[in-house]
Design an enzyme around this catalytic site. Structure first.
Site, PDB file in Angstrom:
ATOM      1  N   TYR A 128     -53.185 -32.447 -23.052  1.00  0.00           N
ATOM      2  CA  TYR A 128     -53.692 -31.107 -23.350  1.00  0.00           C
ATOM      3  C   TYR A 128     -54.148 -31.012 -24.799  1.00  0.00           C
ATOM      4  O   TYR A 128     -55.249 -30.531 -25.092  1.00  0.00           O
ATOM      5  CB  TYR A 128     -52.610 -30.067 -23.070  1.00  0.00           C
ATOM      6  CG  TYR A 128     -53.076 -28.643 -23.281  1.00  0.00           C
ATOM      7  CD1 TYR A 128     -53.546 -27.890 -22.215  1.00  0.00           C
ATOM      8  CD2 TYR A 128     -53.050 -28.068 -24.546  1.00  0.00           C
ATOM      9  CE1 TYR A 128     -53.992 -26.584 -22.412  1.00  0.00           C
ATOM     10  CE2 TYR A 128     -53.489 -26.771 -24.749  1.00  0.00           C
ATOM     11  CZ  TYR A 128     -53.964 -26.034 -23.681  1.00  0.00           C
ATOM     12  OH  TYR A 128     -54.410 -24.746 -23.889  1.00  0.00           O
TER      13      TYR A 128
ATOM     14  N   ASP B 100     -54.251 -47.532 -24.326  1.00  0.00           N
ATOM     15  CA  ASP B 100     -54.079 -46.181 -23.823  1.00  0.00           C
ATOM     16  C   ASP B 100     -54.018 -45.207 -25.013  1.00  0.00           C
ATOM     17  O   ASP B 100     -54.829 -45.318 -25.934  1.00  0.00           O
ATOM     18  CB  ASP B 100     -52.831 -46.107 -22.925  1.00  0.00           C
ATOM     19  CG  ASP B 100     -52.801 -44.864 -22.053  1.00  0.00           C
ATOM     20  OD1 ASP B 100     -53.398 -44.898 -20.967  1.00  0.00           O
ATOM     21  OD2 ASP B 100     -52.190 -43.855 -22.463  1.00  0.00           O
TER      22      ASP B 100
ATOM     23  N   HIS C  10     -54.432 -52.660 -17.492  1.00  0.00           N
ATOM     24  CA  HIS C  10     -54.230 -51.619 -18.494  1.00  0.00           C
ATOM     25  C   HIS C  10     -53.002 -51.838 -19.370  1.00  0.00           C
ATOM     26  O   HIS C  10     -52.889 -51.232 -20.429  1.00  0.00           O
ATOM     27  CB  HIS C  10     -54.106 -50.268 -17.772  1.00  0.00           C
ATOM     28  CG  HIS C  10     -54.101 -49.085 -18.672  1.00  0.00           C
ATOM     29  ND1 HIS C  10     -55.157 -48.759 -19.499  1.00  0.00           N
ATOM     30  CD2 HIS C  10     -53.155 -48.123 -18.886  1.00  0.00           C
ATOM     31  CE1 HIS C  10     -54.878 -47.660 -20.164  1.00  0.00           C
ATOM     32  NE2 HIS C  10     -53.669 -47.246 -19.826  1.00  0.00           N
TER      33      HIS C  10
END
Length: 411
Positions: free
Chosen positions: A313, A179, A369
């Protein structure tokens, strides 16, 4: 080491009581008949978890278990930002010459992901190398503090982790991540190639090889038909793009707006994370205690529930060192790849080989994951083989091969 101090996780009792009060005041939404998982976390599942969280879940018991880990905290100064208090798990092997390994988590994980591989990597043996393992709570996550300034993106996360390794006395080291941890360790290799000697990642992205940059790989990719694994991988990737990636768009564009909901309601946070724990794993049998410990680490996080979202972001708006750069060729760091069928995107092997000089690769029949949690033996196996005798990264950290000396080796 004087500025590196042992750390005890200790959530204030008023925070724990506030959580209980919020759980008792929960208002649940309705649900369509036979909705299943198509619309998100099922109502019956969330109600069951909330009831358990409110009535049976013992945070103090889980907190005590977490405190059995070798927890530490230290201050790290990132250029252009305030000094941050970084929490980290640091398991130092007794083996002389053990390999320094930075383990980096992502979202919605935390340092807890390292716990299952710690006993598998500590001492090694005649056939398997040992590792010194450093697993930080990333800034804005877990029990590390967070920044109040804009622009804390992947280079700053990478700088934090690199400076932590230097502070522990590891001038050269290796990394493992999935990740955001994958992307952070990749950026570390890009920015600090004289220090990051090799990386093992379990979220393999990459792009289809092009003839100008990877002519051999591109030829192989063009001529060879897709295997069944690759067809299944394309289907998994298509599902994620079309049905599973809405969270990423919101967190990459308006994390503050989402933050109000997650910070105000623990049930909202639970549903937001629980959906991922279900969808992103390979039928892993989550227990209530596991799920609620993962979520509680976010609820009780030092920087606050909304802080962890902002990495999306910052990475999306960084045109130089954003997410896309982590998927391209990084030349000076030996690379190990672990493929799992229920990863978010599952690419052909040739795509992964466009990311750097691959010296080790594994293809696993199951897993998703969070393999350090789902399949810890697979991650440990990869690291032992990649950095062990005969492995592609054996001896990559000078003087650190991770094996017991003849005098101390167990017979």
């Amino acid at each position: 080491m004087a500025s590196i101090e042992p750390y005890t996780i200790s959530v204030p009792e008023e925070q724990r009581q506030q959580l209980t009060q919020k759980l008792e005041a929960t208002t649940f939404p309705d649900e369509l008949d036979q909705a299943g998982w198509d619309y998100g976390a099922p109502l019956a599942d969330v109600k069951r978890l909330v009831k358990y969280w409110r009535e049976k879940f013992d945070w103090r018991k889980q907190e005590a278990k977490l405190n059995e880990l070798p927890n530490f905290k230290t201050a790290i100064q990132v250029d252009g930002f305030e000094s941050l208090d970084i929490h980290f798990v640091y398991q130092k092997s007794d083996v002389e010459g053990a390999i320094p390994l930075l383990f980096s988590h992502g979202w919605p994980g935390s340092f807890i992901e390292v716990t299952k591989i710690l006993p598998l990597l500590a001492n090694g043996g005649k056939e398997a190398p040992a590792f010194h393992i450093v697993a930080p709570s990333l800034p804005n996550y877990g029990f590390s503090s967070g920044t109040k300034k804009k622009g804390f993106g992947l280079p700053q996360y990478a700088e934090t982790c690199h400076k932590l390794m230097l502070k522990l006395g590891y001038d050269k080291y290796v990394t493992q991540g999935g990740d955001w941890g994958c992307m952070i360790t990749r950026i570390m290799g890009l920015l600090y190639p004289q220090h990051v000697m090799a990386s093992h990642i379990n979220m393999v992205r990459g792009h289809a090889p092009e003839f100008l940059s990877h002519p051999i790989l591109a030829t192989q990719h063009a001529l060879a038909p897709y295997t069944q694994r690759e067809k299944d991988g394309h289907a998994r990737s298509k599902w994620f793009l079309e049905e599973g990636s809405g969270y990423r768009l919101e967190q990459s564009t308006k994390p503050q707006t989402l933050g109000y909901a997650l910070a105000d309601t623990p049930v909202g946070l639970l549903a937001w994370i629980y959906e991922k724990l279900h969808d992103w794993t390979d039928s892993y049998p989550w227990t209530e205690d596991e799920i609620l410990t993962w979520v509680s680490i976010y609820w009780f996080s030092t920087a606050g529930v909304a802080a962890n979202l902002r990495i999306y972001y910052e990475a999306m708006h960084d045109t130089q060192f954003g997410r896309e750069r982590t998927e391209k060729w990084i030349a000076h760091v030996k690379l190990g790849l672990a493929h799992f069928p229920k990863e978010l995107t599952v690419v052909p092997k040739s795509w992964g080989r466009t990311m750097g000089p691959v010296v080790y690769e594994s293809q696993n029949e199951s897993g998703g994951h969070f393999p350090a949690w789902e399949k810890p033996e697979a991650i440990a196996r990869d690291l032992h083989e990649m950095f062990g005798k005969g492995g592609g990264a054996y001896g990559v950290v000078e003087g650190k091969v991770g094996y017991l000396s003849p005098r101390t080796a167990k017979l």
